[in-house]
Design a protein around this motif. Structure first.
Motif, mmCIF file in Angstrom:
data_model
loop_
_atom_site.group_PDB
_atom_site.id
_atom_site.type_symbol
_atom_site.label_atom_id
_atom_site.label_comp_id
_atom_site.label_asym_id
_atom_site.label_seq_id
_atom_site.Cartn_x
_atom_site.Cartn_y
_atom_site.Cartn_z
ATOM 1 N N GLY A 1 28.708 -102.433 -42.416
ATOM 2 C CA GLY A 1 29.576 -101.742 -43.267
ATOM 3 C C GLY A 1 30.786 -102.827 -43.447
ATOM 4 N N PRO A 2 31.380 -102.378 -44.282
ATOM 5 C CA PRO A 2 32.689 -103.208 -44.707
ATOM 6 C C PRO A 2 33.580 -103.086 -43.605
ATOM 7 C CG PRO A 2 32.448 -101.425 -46.414
ATOM 8 C CD PRO A 2 31.525 -100.996 -45.162
ATOM 9 N N ASP A 3 34.069 -104.569 -43.498
ATOM 10 C CA ASP A 3 35.047 -104.701 -42.427
ATOM 11 C C ASP A 3 36.353 -104.196 -42.967
ATOM 12 O OD1 ASP A 3 36.059 -106.828 -44.312
ATOM 13 O OD2 ASP A 3 35.398 -108.197 -43.074
ATOM 14 N N LEU A 4 37.377 -104.317 -41.861
ATOM 15 C CA LEU A 4 38.846 -103.650 -42.179
ATOM 16 C C LEU A 4 39.322 -104.522 -43.330
ATOM 17 C CD1 LEU A 4 41.370 -102.123 -41.025
ATOM 18 C CD2 LEU A 4 42.131 -104.420 -40.163
ATOM 19 N N GLU A 5 39.317 -105.649 -43.444
ATOM 20 C CA GLU A 5 40.076 -106.331 -44.655
ATOM 21 C C GLU A 5 39.378 -105.965 -46.118
ATOM 22 O OE1 GLU A 5 41.232 -108.673 -41.127
ATOM 23 O OE2 GLU A 5 39.212 -108.090 -41.914
ATOM 24 N N ASP A 6 38.040 -105.677 -46.244
ATOM 25 C CA ASP A 6 37.479 -105.344 -47.123
ATOM 26 C C ASP A 6 37.803 -103.910 -47.612
ATOM 27 O OD1 ASP A 6 35.593 -106.110 -49.473
ATOM 28 O OD2 ASP A 6 34.251 -104.646 -48.571
ATOM 29 N N ARG A 7 37.983 -103.275 -46.578
ATOM 30 C CA ARG A 7 38.201 -101.857 -46.781
ATOM 31 C C ARG A 7 39.897 -101.778 -47.612
ATOM 32 N NH1 ARG A 7 34.737 -97.984 -44.880
ATOM 33 N NH2 ARG A 7 33.060 -98.659 -43.489
ATOM 34 N N LEU B 1 42.706 -102.203 -54.657
ATOM 35 C CA LEU B 1 41.943 -102.222 -55.971
ATOM 36 C C LEU B 1 41.777 -100.885 -56.517
ATOM 37 C CD1 LEU B 1 39.324 -105.030 -55.235
ATOM 38 C CD2 LEU B 1 41.258 -105.347 -56.888
ATOM 39 N N GLY B 2 41.432 -100.033 -55.700
ATOM 40 C CA GLY B 2 41.033 -98.669 -56.042
ATOM 41 C C GLY B 2 42.070 -97.855 -56.469
ATOM 42 N N ARG B 3 43.325 -98.156 -55.659
ATOM 43 C CA ARG B 3 44.585 -97.365 -56.256
ATOM 44 C C ARG B 3 44.952 -97.915 -57.651
ATOM 45 N NH1 ARG B 3 47.604 -93.792 -54.437
ATOM 46 N NH2 ARG B 3 49.553 -93.312 -55.488
ATOM 47 N N LEU C 1 44.024 -88.734 -45.074
ATOM 48 C CA LEU C 1 42.753 -88.642 -45.746
ATOM 49 C C LEU C 1 42.619 -90.265 -45.793
ATOM 50 C CD1 LEU C 1 40.609 -87.348 -47.174
ATOM 51 C CD2 LEU C 1 42.207 -87.694 -49.427
ATOM 52 N N ILE C 2 43.510 -91.118 -46.220
ATOM 53 C CA ILE C 2 42.992 -92.577 -46.213
ATOM 54 C C ILE C 2 42.811 -93.157 -45.017
ATOM 55 C CG2 ILE C 2 43.925 -94.775 -46.907
ATOM 56 C CD1 ILE C 2 45.396 -92.991 -49.238
ATOM 57 N N SER C 3 43.417 -92.848 -43.931
ATOM 58 C CA SER C 3 43.341 -93.267 -42.496
ATOM 59 C C SER C 3 41.757 -92.858 -42.174
ATOM 60 C CB SER C 3 44.402 -92.621 -41.505
ATOM 61 O OG SER C 3 44.020 -93.059 -40.401
ATOM 62 N N ALA C 4 41.581 -91.414 -42.138
ATOM 63 C CA ALA C 4 40.328 -91.059 -41.933
ATOM 64 C C ALA C 4 38.992 -91.664 -42.541
ATOM 65 C CB ALA C 4 40.210 -89.431 -42.186
ATOM 66 N N ALA C 5 39.360 -92.070 -43.918
ATOM 67 C CA ALA C 5 38.102 -92.721 -44.563
ATOM 68 C C ALA C 5 37.711 -94.116 -44.258
ATOM 69 C CB ALA C 5 38.678 -93.003 -46.106
ATOM 70 N N PHE C 6 38.375 -94.755 -43.454
ATOM 71 C CA PHE C 6 38.109 -96.008 -42.756
ATOM 72 C C PHE C 6 36.711 -95.625 -41.922
ATOM 73 C CE2 PHE C 6 42.134 -97.557 -44.091
ATOM 74 C CZ PHE C 6 41.963 -98.946 -44.131
ATOM 75 N N THR C 7 36.667 -94.542 -41.139
ATOM 76 C CA THR C 7 35.428 -94.564 -40.464
ATOM 77 C C THR C 7 34.663 -92.938 -40.793
ATOM 78 O OG1 THR C 7 37.074 -93.235 -38.682
ATOM 79 C CG2 THR C 7 36.522 -95.691 -38.457
ATOM 80 N N ALA C 8 35.078 -92.157 -41.540
ATOM 81 C CA ALA C 8 34.412 -90.902 -41.851
ATOM 82 C C ALA C 8 33.201 -91.357 -42.436
ATOM 83 C CB ALA C 8 35.208 -90.135 -42.676
ATOM 84 N N GLY D 1 37.890 -96.459 -52.606
ATOM 85 C CA GLY D 1 37.883 -97.764 -52.344
ATOM 86 C C GLY D 1 37.794 -98.201 -50.740
ATOM 87 N N VAL D 2 38.602 -97.317 -49.878
ATOM 88 C CA VAL D 2 38.474 -97.598 -48.623
ATOM 89 C C VAL D 2 37.085 -97.212 -47.899
ATOM 90 C CG1 VAL D 2 39.305 -96.615 -46.357
ATOM 91 C CG2 VAL D 2 40.905 -97.298 -48.117
#
Length: 367
Positions: A8-14, A20-22, A204-211, A311-312
């Motif tokens: 999956g995407p790494d931290l930097e990419d997320r 970018l998404g914002r 929500l954004i925090s959870a999106a990193f791993t959800a 984006g995340v």
């Protein structure tokens, strides 16, 4: 790892995906940012006249003069084919200001330090509604939380929610910590559902990193706000309607009736539009931001938050080129010292903070 077993995407990419998404979501919604004029039906009418449904790119140029006159004056820098870097907007300014806050004061910042940074870095005339009331109160010598409650009729509007992304980006897979930071920022200018909206968005954004799914991220975010508050009840209502397989259009019509009278900048109806866009977008970046902006109300703010979450979830590499290429890795900003900054640089600085915040816990993140 991705759901199919691939990396999956790494931290930097997320994190870059969030920035970018914002910015892309904000640019998509900016021309029609006036919910009392640009209703959901009128936005879709505009798109039909311009032969742009389904919406898969930035808004097209208006098909007739009547539409052009109703758009925000910046529209000609925000529509497809005319975008060269981002337009300045408070939805992006506050993400930049939040980055500066964490770099300057660290994660132990105080609400008073948030106010001091506003006075130092942010022009008064680039603030609106609750933020302008709080800014005025700060200049008059008031201290938080009085800055949020004195002569401020906008305490439950969407302003604090649009400031929350940085706390989610820098607290990956730590929604409660992200929400606590967002609350510390939000109480400078907001109360009640205005504060809960910021806490929910950060979580929500925090959870999106791993959800694994956007639904699971939404469920996780609901745990950080009081279950009985109107914001939480509204989010659960959208979730329940989505579960019945009701159409996106009928879901929004139902929620519009149930939140009638709150106004188009209030946090609660905008969270309904945002939650619907996320659920019916189902992790697809283009569909998520398109549905969210087509939902109306505070279109640029909702598009920005939806784009950040999506984006995340997907990572920057998976965001289609029509959204990120016109941004030319450049952001315009009213925040002193940041105009013309590189989006990639902002994302690198944010990821550095996230690694400091998360420490060994990053080993459990996917990718």
């Amino acid at each position: 790892m991705g759901n199919d077993g691939t990396p999956g995407p790494d931290l930097e990419d997320r994190v870059l995906g969030g920035w970018l998404g914002r910015i892309a979501g904000n640019m998509l919604g900016k021309p029609v940012e006036r919910g009392d004029v640009w209703t959901r039906d009128r936005i879709d009418g505009y798109l039909r006249r311009a032969a742009a449904l389904p919406l898969t790119d930035y808004l097209p140029e208006p098909a007739d003069e009547r539409d052009a006159l109703a758009l925000r004056p910046e529209w000609d820098r925000c529509v497809r084919g005319r975008i060269h870097g981002s337009c300045r907007d408070d939805d992006v300014d506050y993400a930049i200001l939040g980055l500066d806050l964490l770099e300057t004061h660290g994660f132990g910042f105080s609400t008073e330090q948030v106010g001091e940074l506003w006075l130092l870095r942010l022009p008064y005339l680039q603030t609106f509604t609750a933020e302008r009331a709080a800014y005025r109160n700060l200049a008059d010598g008031l201290k938080p939380p009085l800055t949020a409650t004195y002569d401020n009729p906008y305490q439950e509007w969407i302003g604090a929610l649009i400031r929350a992304d940085i706390f989610g980006w820098t607290c990956p897979d730590a929604p409660r910590r992200a929400a606590a930071l967002a609350r510390r920022d939000a109480v400078l200018s907001h109360a009640g559902n205005g504060v809960y909206g910021a806490m929910w968005a950060a979580a929500l954004i925090s959870a999106a990193f791993t959800a694994p799914t956007v639904r699971q991220a939404i469920d996780s975010a609901l745990t950080v706000v009081p279950a009985s508050c109107r914001l939480a009840r509204t989010v659960r209502r959208v979730v329940s309607l989505h579960e019945t397989r009701l159409s996106w259009e009928d879901t929004l019509s139902t929620l519009s009736e149930e939140t009638a009278g709150l106004g188009w900048i209030h946090t609660v109806p905008n969270v309904a539009v945002l939650t619907a866009g996320l659920l019916y977008g189902d992790g697809d970046f283009t569909r998520t931001v398109a549905l969210t902006v087509r939902g109306g109300l505070d279109t640029d703010s909702n598009g920005a938050t939806a784009g950040s979450v999506a984006g995340v979830l997907t990572g920057a590499a998976a965001i289609p080129g029509q959204w990120k290429d016109p941004l030319e890795d450049t952001v315009r900003s009213a925040v002193f010292g940041f105009d013309g900054a590189r989006i990639s640089d902002l994302a690198e600085r944010t990821a550095r903070l996230a690694r400091t915040s998360a420490g060994p816990a990053l080993d459990t993140l996917p990718g």
